[in-house]
Design an enzyme around this catalytic site. Structure first.
Site, PDB file in Angstrom:
ATOM      1  N   SER A 165       0.806  -1.234   0.000  1.00 57.10           N
ATOM      2  CA  SER A 165       0.000   0.000   0.000  1.00 57.10           C
ATOM      3  C   SER A 165       0.826   1.265   0.000  1.00 57.10           C
ATOM      4  CB  SER A 165      -0.896   0.015   1.242  1.00 57.10           C
ATOM      5  OG  SER A 165      -0.110   0.161   2.410  1.00 57.10           O
ATOM      6  N   GLY A 166       2.122   1.154   0.275  1.00 52.89           N
ATOM      7  CA  GLY A 166       2.957   2.332   0.432  1.00 52.89           C
ATOM      8  C   GLY A 166       3.071   2.791   1.868  1.00 52.89           C
ATOM      9  N   GLY A 167       2.292   2.182   2.751  1.00 54.96           N
ATOM     10  CA  GLY A 167       2.283   2.603   4.150  1.00 54.96           C
ATOM     11  C   GLY A 167       3.634   2.495   4.822  1.00 54.96           C
ATOM     12  N   PHE A 168       4.308   1.372   4.652  1.00 53.32           N
ATOM     13  CA  PHE A 168       5.600   1.172   5.319  1.00 53.32           C
ATOM     14  C   PHE A 168       6.612   2.213   4.857  1.00 53.32           C
ATOM     15  CE2 PHE A 168       9.890  -0.631   5.390  1.00 53.32           C
ATOM     16  CZ  PHE A 168      10.017  -0.924   6.734  1.00 53.32           C
TER      17      PHE A 168
ATOM     18  N   ASP B 287      -2.081   1.160   5.761  1.00 58.80           N
ATOM     19  CA  ASP B 287      -2.005   0.957   7.206  1.00 58.80           C
ATOM     20  C   ASP B 287      -0.972   1.898   7.823  1.00 58.80           C
ATOM     21  OD1 ASP B 287       0.103  -0.391   5.925  1.00 58.80           O
ATOM     22  OD2 ASP B 287       0.418  -1.687   7.642  1.00 58.80           O
TER      23      ASP B 287
ATOM     24  N   HIS C 120      20.906 -16.822  -7.783  1.00 61.16           N
ATOM     25  CA  HIS C 120      21.094 -17.921  -6.829  1.00 61.16           C
ATOM     26  C   HIS C 120      20.310 -17.691  -5.541  1.00 61.16           C
ATOM     27  CE1 HIS C 120      22.734 -20.971  -4.263  1.00 61.16           C
ATOM     28  NE2 HIS C 120      22.974 -20.017  -3.366  1.00 61.16           N
TER      29      HIS C 120
ATOM     30  N   GLY D  61       4.190  -5.099  10.381  1.00 62.45           N
ATOM     31  CA  GLY D  61       4.869  -4.495  11.516  1.00 62.45           C
ATOM     32  C   GLY D  61       5.759  -5.423  12.304  1.00 62.45           C
TER      33      GLY D  61
ATOM     34  N   GLN E 210      -1.946  -5.155  12.468  1.00 62.26           N
ATOM     35  CA  GLN E 210      -0.890  -4.453  13.186  1.00 62.26           C
ATOM     36  C   GLN E 210      -1.050  -4.741  14.690  1.00 62.26           C
ATOM     37  OE1 GLN E 210       1.766  -3.001  12.167  1.00 62.26           O
ATOM     38  NE2 GLN E 210       1.381  -2.619   9.991  1.00 62.26           N
TER      39      GLN E 210
ATOM     40  N   ASP F  65       7.630 -12.264   1.826  1.00 59.90           N
ATOM     41  CA  ASP F  65       8.426 -11.450   0.907  1.00 59.90           C
ATOM     42  C   ASP F  65       9.555 -10.803   1.678  1.00 59.90           C
ATOM     43  OD1 ASP F  65       8.041  -8.162   0.981  1.00 59.90           O
ATOM     44  OD2 ASP F  65       6.494  -9.262   2.063  1.00 59.90           O
TER      45      ASP F  65
END
Length: 367
Positions: free
Chosen positions: A96-99, A149, A337, A218, A191, A268
């Protein structure tokens, strides 16, 4: 879950909450548990989509915040949407771009409406709201999109985290109201920082909304590993068993095993490509600095059991030479790798769950 998406568990571990599943999207299936490479700016750094497919990648991430700043979602849409723009025809997820916004602690202001920040690229003042985040993600066109978030830092106290968690829920409701694309699944983010009561409250509130999937957020913002493990073990079982569970920003071997044992499906992390750019290889769960002198005349592959292009064609000595020479090819070969290593690791875990040998094969990682 929307008709364009489905999630089915096909096997469960008899000793833990580990499970093997199939997550179906409009661009194909993801066999879980699975590591997902990060392609922040519509590319996994130093790699082509063809090379990425050869690693076994089934789902890739891109970043809403960065793509909004450059080149802008309108240009991505003009190029046929994110999949066509970057030449990737398999499933994709955008965060979302929140972080990223909340990492700009000295450059942004949080209100109930959203976040105002100064672009680090050109100084422009940008307002990012839940509605704007969804609008951008709808325009980019990934299969899975994330709710906007507020991600509090690890140093936040209970009162600060409580306020952020409650705002995240209110923002999620606004994201749901703004989202109207049936070709995209909106995931909510749990969160709550390091506080079990806040995590439980958030998970219980979000599951009542019956979203297509849920993420645990988070947990990569500065906490000690033991705290991360505790949070994941407590939170994952609170999320619906019939929906995919995604642990954001985690990608080391032990972290993934612990999370999988708790019932998490997707992961991820930027570390396989970031470490590659620093001359670091991930080999059978270990971290190797290829610039070390011992590799200069080592004419064996990084991992003789690895099927990746790097291990099948090049030696440790050659990789050491490339890294020491700061050749771009070094970053490509190590990225190939490292990503293959993490994807193969989750593939092997999946096979062990199907065979009900998870504890026998991977239990040592749980200690």
């Amino acid at each position: 879950m929307d008709a364009n998406f489905s999630f089915h568990t096909i096997a469960n571990c008899s000793n833990t909450s580990a499970r093997a599943g199939i997550f179906s999207t409009p661009h194909g299936v993801v066999e879980t548990p699975r590591f997902m490479p990060v392609g922040t700016l519509a590319n996994v750094k130093t790699m082509t989509p063809a090379q990425l497919k050869d690693t076994g990648a089934q789902m890739v991430l891109s970043n809403t915040y960065h793509l909004h700043l450059q080149p802008g979602e309108a240009i991505v849409a003009g190029g046929g949407g994110l999949h066509k723009f970057m030449g990737w025809d398999k499933p994709m997820l955008t965060d979302s771009g929140g972080f990223q916004v909340f990492s700009l602690s000295e450059m942004r202001k949080i209100t109930e409406e959203g976040v105002t920040f100064r672009s680090p690229r050109d100084g422009e003042i940008i307002n990012l709201t839940p509605e704007k985040s969804i609008e951008i993600q709808n325009t980019l066109g990934a299969d899975v999109i994330m709710a906007f978030d507020e991600c509090p830092p690890a140093t936040a106290n209970h009162e600060e985290v409580k306020a952020a968690t409650e705002r995240t829920y209110r923002w999620l409701l606004r994201c749901m109201e703004a989202h109207h694309c049936s070709e995209q699944a909106l995931f909510g983010i749990v969160q709550g920082g390091i506080y079990p009561d806040l995590r439980s409250q958030a998970a219980n509130a979000l599951t009542k909304l019956d979203l297509p999937g849920y993420a645990i957020g988070g947990v990569s913002v500065g906490e000690e590993p033991e705290l991360i493990h505790k949070i994941v073990r407590q939170t994952a079982p609170l999320l619906p068993a019939q929906k995919p569970r995604y642990l954001m920003g985690v990608g080391t071997h032990q972290e993934m095993v612990i999370a999988i044992a708790s019932g998490v499906d997707l992961f991820d992390c930027v570390i396989p490509t970031r470490w590659a750019r620093h001359g670091t290889a991930m080999v059978k769960g270990e971290r190797w600095n290829i610039k070390n002198a011992k590799f200069r005349e080592d004419f064996t592959p990084l991992d003789e059991t690895c099927p990746c292009y790097t291990c099948q064609n090049f030696t440790r000595a050659y990789l050491s030479h490339l890294i020491r020479s700061q050749e771009i090819l070094a970053y490509t070969l190590l990225s190939i790798h490292n990503i293959t290593e993490l994807i193969r690791f989750t593939q092997k875990i999946r096979e062990s769950i199907l065979n009900d040998t998870f504890i026998t094969d991977f239990g040592h990682w749980l200690n």
